[in-house]
Design a protein around this motif. Sequence first.
Motif: not given
Length: 497
Positions: A148-165
Amino acid sequence: SSPLQAAVPARPPWVSPLAEAMSWRAESTFKPSSKLSEEEKEYLKLAKKLREVLKLEERQTGGEALEGLQQEKVAGKNKLIKEVASWALKLPQGTEVFEKNPDITELLDPAVVQNITKKRVQEQRRVEKKQEQEVAKREAPEFMTRHDKPIVDVTLAADGRHLFTCSKDKYVLCWNLKNKLLQVVTTFAGHKGAVFAVDAASGPCGLASGGADGEVHFWQADTSKLRPGEVASPMATCDHGGIVRVLRWCPFDLEGGAPGGGRRLASASEKLVSKPPAICIWRVGDRGRAELISRIDDPKVLPGKANDLRWGGGGKAKLFSCHDNGYVGVWSAEGDGALLKTLKLHSAPIISLALSHDGTTLVTASHDQTALAVDVSRPSTETVMQYKANRPLNAVCLTSDFKAGSGGAGAVIVAGGKNARDVTTQATLDDEFESKVLDGASGEEVASTSKAHFGPVHRFLALPQLGKSGAFASVSEDGCLKVHGMDGRTLHSDVME
């Protein structure tokens, strides 16, 4: 002390300093009679009767003969005192009438006063505990369906099927890439302020996040062990200091493969109070225990905070950093982190870095509206290609087949836009916050997103395994997460489109 000071009543023993500071009663000693409770009114009524009895008793002591009714009042003094005491026990929490009538309090049995004080202290503690519970309940983290506020970074999980923000809302979220409408699997709660950095590797503590609270948290990174709808807590925490802006796991370290064991994590922090800006390298064990290997914070060599970091290979591991002064720093990732080289590349801040798949080319994104491709495989570190834009650039990523300049291939993706605070005061382009796909060889635009974001884009993440020819994720000041194909189409979004 002055007469005025002497007239100020002392805080009663059952009222804590915290309660006094929080209570509006501490700000004013005046209370209209209409605001008094029934118990307070009854207490004051009895206090008035008791004072009348005391006056009669004083007249009697002085030799004056009292009338029959007056004598009855004096005779009933002890009974009246007991009645006053019983009402004193009923007075509401925070009342002032007890301590503002000290002449009546002095008449009460000391044991009674002690009992009243004890009960009022207990009541005060009960009220304070209830308030603490209510505050804790309000502040307890809840499962988030999106930021509910600005997103400033994103990365990929080791399984390649999920993102972390991560976001300025204090949370890290895990997203499932299964459907076009992205869904949150787990909420990671533990930071006390905005979270600016997140990176993921395999292992039980492979998810790292850092932010304004100066802490780096390590979380469960194995998505198969995350429960849908769960609010997860950190598995380990490192007191980093400063405002943590960047985190990058070393891509050359397999689990436990760093020199000396564990896995290396690079971090960059901004100045906070007495903590200067710094670049650090940590050795992190399987349980999230972080050991500092090197710390670079000498202002003679570090030109302020680093806006991004990238690990470089070659004969020895190194770190690339970019800064507000338009420089890129090249640091040894071995030993004490010596400065190997500085590259003056831009006339404005460099916000983001990307490294080609083969590790030979470093690409920058700058507020001077250009992105530069630099050959970092040779000591000369020549600029191979300049990619021009018509807006400040914050983010850059590359396709896996990227090669810059003449005979080049693949593409470079750039985005940014005017700072959020400038949008309302300065003219913006119709496509100010769109992401542009540029040909690696010519720099010509080959594709663009459409109405993807309505605020500055902060970070990209290349996703070569998605789509027909790869994809990329973007996060923005607008609080949205999008995944785009190389043709600009939206493949996944956290909002229904």
